[in-house]
Design an enzyme around this catalytic site. Structure first.
Site, PDB file in Angstrom:
ATOM      1  N   SER A 112      32.357 -31.253  61.351  1.00 25.65           N
ATOM      2  CA  SER A 112      33.359 -31.556  60.341  1.00 25.65           C
ATOM      3  C   SER A 112      34.751 -31.535  60.957  1.00 25.65           C
ATOM      4  CB  SER A 112      33.277 -30.478  59.253  1.00 25.65           C
ATOM      5  OG  SER A 112      34.376 -30.564  58.386  1.00 25.65           O
ATOM      6  N   ASP A 147      44.757 -25.075  52.543  1.00 24.56           N
ATOM      7  CA  ASP A 147      44.872 -26.528  52.685  1.00 24.56           C
ATOM      8  C   ASP A 147      45.912 -26.893  53.735  1.00 24.56           C
ATOM      9  OD1 ASP A 147      42.959 -27.457  50.987  1.00 24.56           O
ATOM     10  OD2 ASP A 147      44.325 -28.142  49.406  1.00 24.56           O
ATOM     11  N   TYR A 151      33.139 -21.220  56.850  1.00 23.37           N
ATOM     12  CA  TYR A 151      32.344 -22.455  56.913  1.00 23.37           C
ATOM     13  C   TYR A 151      32.682 -23.243  58.185  1.00 23.37           C
ATOM     14  CZ  TYR A 151      31.330 -27.391  56.313  1.00 23.37           C
ATOM     15  OH  TYR A 151      30.930 -28.680  56.547  1.00 23.37           O
ATOM     16  N   ASP A 172      13.913 -30.456  53.266  1.00 22.82           N
ATOM     17  CA  ASP A 172      15.026 -29.892  52.499  1.00 22.82           C
ATOM     18  C   ASP A 172      14.464 -28.768  51.648  1.00 22.82           C
ATOM     19  OD1 ASP A 172      17.290 -29.597  50.540  1.00 22.82           O
ATOM     20  OD2 ASP A 172      17.987 -31.430  51.496  1.00 22.82           O
ATOM     21  N   LYS A 185      30.579 -24.289  61.945  1.00 25.39           N
ATOM     22  CA  LYS A 185      30.489 -25.594  62.624  1.00 25.39           C
ATOM     23  C   LYS A 185      30.958 -25.467  64.070  1.00 25.39           C
ATOM     24  CE  LYS A 185      28.928 -27.987  59.170  1.00 25.39           C
ATOM     25  NZ  LYS A 185      27.539 -28.441  59.172  1.00 25.39           N
ATOM     26  N   ASN A 225      35.756 -30.693  45.465  1.00 23.54           N
ATOM     27  CA  ASN A 225      36.396 -31.788  46.217  1.00 23.54           C
ATOM     28  C   ASN A 225      37.053 -32.802  45.289  1.00 23.54           C
ATOM     29  OD1 ASN A 225      33.648 -31.154  48.121  1.00 23.54           O
ATOM     30  ND2 ASN A 225      35.670 -31.031  49.046  1.00 23.54           N
TER      31      ASN A 225
HETATM   32  P1  NAD Z   1      24.674 -31.378  50.800  1.00 23.72           P
HETATM   33  O1  NAD Z   1      24.785 -29.975  50.346  1.00 23.72           O
HETATM   34  O2  NAD Z   1      24.629 -32.454  49.781  1.00 23.72           O
HETATM   35  O3  NAD Z   1      23.411 -31.545  51.754  1.00 23.72           O
HETATM   36  C1  NAD Z   1      22.904 -30.501  52.554  1.00 23.72           C
HETATM   37  C2  NAD Z   1      21.425 -30.413  52.257  1.00 23.72           C
HETATM   38  O4  NAD Z   1      20.863 -29.362  53.055  1.00 23.72           O
HETATM   39  C3  NAD Z   1      21.135 -30.071  50.793  1.00 23.72           C
HETATM   40  O5  NAD Z   1      20.190 -30.993  50.290  1.00 23.72           O
HETATM   41  C4  NAD Z   1      20.558 -28.659  50.846  1.00 23.72           C
HETATM   42  O6  NAD Z   1      19.610 -28.440  49.831  1.00 23.72           O
HETATM   43  C5  NAD Z   1      19.969 -28.648  52.231  1.00 23.72           C
HETATM   44  N1  NAD Z   1      19.854 -27.304  52.834  1.00 23.72           N
HETATM   45  C6  NAD Z   1      20.812 -26.355  52.930  1.00 23.72           C
HETATM   46  N2  NAD Z   1      20.340 -25.280  53.576  1.00 23.72           N
HETATM   47  C7  NAD Z   1      19.058 -25.569  53.908  1.00 23.72           C
HETATM   48  C8  NAD Z   1      18.044 -24.861  54.586  1.00 23.72           C
HETATM   49  N3  NAD Z   1      18.255 -23.623  55.068  1.00 23.72           N
HETATM   50  N4  NAD Z   1      16.838 -25.440  54.763  1.00 23.72           N
HETATM   51  C9  NAD Z   1      16.613 -26.694  54.273  1.00 23.72           C
HETATM   52  N5  NAD Z   1      17.532 -27.423  53.619  1.00 23.72           N
HETATM   53  C10 NAD Z   1      18.745 -26.850  53.442  1.00 23.72           C
HETATM   54  O7  NAD Z   1      25.877 -31.630  51.818  1.00 23.72           O
HETATM   55  P2  NAD Z   1      26.350 -32.988  52.482  1.00 23.72           P
HETATM   56  O8  NAD Z   1      27.688 -33.303  51.918  1.00 23.72           O
HETATM   57  O9  NAD Z   1      25.277 -33.999  52.455  1.00 23.72           O
HETATM   58  O10 NAD Z   1      26.584 -32.468  53.960  1.00 23.72           O
HETATM   59  C11 NAD Z   1      25.607 -32.635  54.974  1.00 23.72           C
HETATM   60  C12 NAD Z   1      26.116 -31.972  56.234  1.00 23.72           C
HETATM   61  O11 NAD Z   1      27.377 -32.541  56.585  1.00 23.72           O
HETATM   62  C13 NAD Z   1      26.363 -30.478  56.080  1.00 23.72           C
HETATM   63  O12 NAD Z   1      25.990 -29.845  57.286  1.00 23.72           O
HETATM   64  C14 NAD Z   1      27.862 -30.385  55.869  1.00 23.72           C
HETATM   65  O13 NAD Z   1      28.370 -29.154  56.314  1.00 23.72           O
HETATM   66  C15 NAD Z   1      28.350 -31.530  56.722  1.00 23.72           C
HETATM   67  N6  NAD Z   1      29.658 -32.063  56.295  1.00 23.72           N
HETATM   68  C16 NAD Z   1      29.843 -32.454  55.000  1.00 23.72           C
HETATM   69  C17 NAD Z   1      31.089 -32.936  54.599  1.00 23.72           C
HETATM   70  C18 NAD Z   1      31.355 -33.303  53.174  1.00 23.72           C
HETATM   71  O14 NAD Z   1      32.526 -33.323  52.769  1.00 23.72           O
HETATM   72  N7  NAD Z   1      30.348 -33.659  52.378  1.00 23.72           N
HETATM   73  C19 NAD Z   1      32.131 -33.035  55.538  1.00 23.72           C
HETATM   74  C20 NAD Z   1      31.897 -32.647  56.853  1.00 23.72           C
HETATM   75  C21 NAD Z   1      30.645 -32.153  57.225  1.00 23.72           C
HETATM   76  C1  WQD Z   2      41.266 -33.394  49.446  1.00 20.92           C
HETATM   77  C2  WQD Z   2      42.726 -33.353  48.966  1.00 20.92           C
HETATM   78  C3  WQD Z   2      43.401 -31.183  48.204  1.00 20.92           C
HETATM   79  C4  WQD Z   2      40.723 -31.024  44.741  1.00 20.92           C
HETATM   80  C5  WQD Z   2      36.921 -30.452  52.353  1.00 20.92           C
HETATM   81  C6  WQD Z   2      36.475 -29.391  53.300  1.00 20.92           C
HETATM   82  C7  WQD Z   2      36.139 -30.008  54.634  1.00 20.92           C
HETATM   83  C8  WQD Z   2      35.139 -31.138  54.484  1.00 20.92           C
HETATM   84  C9  WQD Z   2      35.573 -32.126  53.464  1.00 20.92           C
HETATM   85  C10 WQD Z   2      32.948 -30.231  54.826  1.00 20.92           C
HETATM   86  C11 WQD Z   2      43.474 -32.115  49.422  1.00 20.92           C
HETATM   87  C12 WQD Z   2      43.417 -32.171  47.067  1.00 20.92           C
HETATM   88  C13 WQD Z   2      41.403 -31.423  45.881  1.00 20.92           C
HETATM   89  C14 WQD Z   2      41.451 -30.893  43.529  1.00 20.92           C
HETATM   90  C15 WQD Z   2      43.454 -31.614  44.658  1.00 20.92           C
HETATM   91  N1  WQD Z   2      33.854 -30.653  54.060  1.00 20.92           N
HETATM   92  N2  WQD Z   2      42.726 -31.703  45.852  1.00 20.92           N
HETATM   93  N3  WQD Z   2      42.793 -31.209  43.543  1.00 20.92           N
HETATM   94  O1  WQD Z   2      39.896 -29.939  51.531  1.00 20.92           O
HETATM   95  O2  WQD Z   2      40.302 -32.131  52.737  1.00 20.92           O
HETATM   96  O3  WQD Z   2      38.097 -31.067  52.862  1.00 20.92           O
HETATM   97  O4  WQD Z   2      35.892 -31.442  52.240  1.00 20.92           O
HETATM   98  O5  WQD Z   2      32.974 -30.126  56.016  1.00 20.92           O
HETATM   99  O6  WQD Z   2      35.630 -28.962  55.400  1.00 20.92           O
HETATM  100  O7  WQD Z   2      37.544 -28.452  53.454  1.00 20.92           O
HETATM  101  O8  WQD Z   2      38.757 -32.084  50.766  1.00 20.92           O
HETATM  102  O9  WQD Z   2      38.320 -33.154  48.603  1.00 20.92           O
HETATM  103  O10 WQD Z   2      38.686 -30.663  48.662  1.00 20.92           O
HETATM  104  O11 WQD Z   2      40.628 -32.177  49.092  1.00 20.92           O
HETATM  105  O12 WQD Z   2      44.640 -31.872  44.636  1.00 20.92           O
HETATM  106  O13 WQD Z   2      40.924 -30.523  42.476  1.00 20.92           O
HETATM  107  O14 WQD Z   2      42.720 -33.302  47.526  1.00 20.92           O
HETATM  108  O15 WQD Z   2      44.477 -30.296  48.116  1.00 20.92           O
HETATM  109  O16 WQD Z   2      44.797 -32.491  49.661  1.00 20.92           O
HETATM  110  P1  WQD Z   2      39.384 -31.230  51.979  1.00 20.92           P
HETATM  111  P2  WQD Z   2      39.007 -32.000  49.213  1.00 20.92           P
END
Ligand code: NAD
Ligand code: WQD
Length: 344
Positions: A124, A294, A148, A31, A152, A198
């Site tokens: 995602s 959204d 973003y 990381d 993906k 979020n």
């Molecule tokens: P996060 O930001 O907590 O974790 C990602 C990690 O990758 C971080 O620790 C960051 O420091 C590290 N990182 C970023 N760029 C890097 C690089 N170039 N080299 C080395 N390390 C690097 O995010 P997360 O929520 O744990 O998400 C993990 C994965 O899941 C991501 O690819 C994210 O897009 C995907 N994802 C997350 C969610 C969500 O809502 N949390 C939803 C769908 C998909």
């Molecule tokens: C959830 C619901 C908002 C904040 C995002 C990314 C998605 C994935 C997961 C990475 C929605 C509402 C939110 C606030 C609110 N990440 N909301 N007030 O948008 O479903 O998904 O995270 O891949 O790509 O888009 O998640 O938690 O932001 O929102 O009312 O302050 O809560 O409108 O209905 P979302 P979220």
């Protein structure tokens, strides 16, 4: 043989590392801490009472990555590293395409060079864009609506092409819905920088008094109470899904895509009420305009993962709220720098 985790200090990566260590896997984790904190690594070891190898490096650094593959016998990779803030990706698309797409290319090239052909990739539900119908199946049409999400989508296509090009590739693409919650120890959890984007981290910071009130984005959606509906999944359930995906790619070549969600939708107001019930604290909120980009409703059909990975989410909304709250109460500033410096 070891599993390489990229982005292992992050939210989902840290929880997955705990599950993998507890299941007996040898872990090599990398990381660059662009969105995480070294303290997460210490705490993973503390929770599991197991150690693992960690390198602070950027996955875009081909030489550093090559050295990791040269130093360890890597069997498979779980690729979490990447940037994930939707709003920021609209402002800074080049940063997102560069980091997310190029780092995956760099990783896959390095893997190929070292004869490693097994990868689990963090995709995602955002790739579905506005779904035509719910629950969403993996064969639903794809159409991310922001940079973003498009990173993906592009990476998924690159991985599909790789699988077509060489039968040695074995790839699992996991489309996460809305990960929430924290490890039940309260030692690791989501650690957003600045004001959370979020819903659940935002609610949790309102509950602890760091933020004054929640803005509910939109109350005129065609849903039970007018607010947006999402499929919130406990991060530990999600982490366990990665072990199942790893087991699958050990024995199946080619590429498979899986939704990881609970299959149940919850509205914003339902989430607020659940959090209030669990914490005993009131969450002040205001109904405001819809957030641009959204969608109204999004939840998974997770039956493919259930069928082929023998995985399903077990933890309910109460556990999601309880574990989020335990983490928030014990770590009001997340993995704060001061805390890290005092401990070292
Ligand atoms: P996060 O930001 O907590 O974790 C990602 C990690 O990758 C971080 O620790 C960051 O420091 C590290 N990182 C970023 N760029 C890097 C690089 N170039 N080299 C080395 N390390 C690097 O995010 P997360 O929520 O744990 O998400 C993990 C994965 O899941 C991501 O690819 C994210 O897009 C995907 N994802 C997350 C969610 C969500 O809502 N949390 C939803 C769908 C998909
Ligand atoms: C959830 C619901 C908002 C904040 C995002 C990314 C998605 C994935 C997961 C990475 C929605 C509402 C939110 C606030 C609110 N990440 N909301 N007030 O948008 O479903 O998904 O995270 O891949 O790509 O888009 O998640 O938690 O932001 O929102 O009312 O302050 O809560 O409108 O209905 P979302 P979220």
């Amino acid at each position: 043989m070891a599993i390489l985790i990229t982005g292992g200090a992050g939210y989902i990566g840290s929880h997955t590392t705990v599950e993998l260590l507890e299941a007996g896997y040898e872990i090599v984790s990398v990381d660059n801490f662009i969105n995480s904190h070294p303290e997460a690594i210490t705490r993973i070891e503390e929770i599991t009472n197991k150690s693992f190898t960690f390198y602070e490096l950027d996955v875009l650094d081909a030489e550093a990555l090559n050295n990791v593959f040269a130093a360890h016998r890597i069997d498979a990779v779980i690729h979490f590293a990447g940037l994930k803030a939707v709003g920021e990706s609209v402002q800074l698309p080049l940063k997102y395409y560069h980091t997310n797409v190029l780092s995956t290319l760099c990783l896959c090239e390095t893997m190929e060079r070292h004869g490693v052909f097994k990868i689990v990739f963090s995709s995602s539900a955002t790739v579905y864009g506005a779904p035509e119908s719910v629950p969403i199946k993996e064969d639903a049409s794809i159409g991310a609506t922001n940079p973003y999400g498009r990173t993906k989508q592009m990476i998924e296509e690159i991985l599909q092409d790789l699988a077509l090009s060489d039968p040695r590739w074995s790839i699992s693409i996991l489309r996460y819905f809305n990960p929430v919650g924290a490890h039940q120890s309260g030692r690791i959890g989501e650690n957003p920088n600045g004001i959370p984007n979020n819903l659940v981290p935002y609610i949790s910071q309102v509950a602890i008094g760091k933020l004054k009130q929640l803005n509910v984005f939109g109350s005129d959606y065609p849903t039970i109470d007018g607010t947006g509906i999402r499929d919130y999944i406990h991060v530990v359930d999600l982490a366990k899904g990665h072990i199942k995906a790893l087991e699958r790619i050990m024995n199946h070549a080619g590429v498979d895509v899986y939704n990881l969600g609970t299959g149940k939708g919850l509205s914003v107001l339902e989430m607020i009420t659940s959090f209030e019930d669990v914490t005993g604290r009131r969450i002040p909120y205001a109904l405001t305009e819809r957030r641009p980009g959204d969608i109204a409703v999004c939840y998974a059909d997770a039956s493919k993962a259930n069928r082929e990975l023998q995985w399903s989410a077990k933890k309910d909304i109460w556990e999601m709220c309880e574990d989020t709250w335990r983490w928030q109460l014990a770590n009001p500033s997340g993995y704060s720098k001061e805390e890290w410096e005092q401990a070292n």
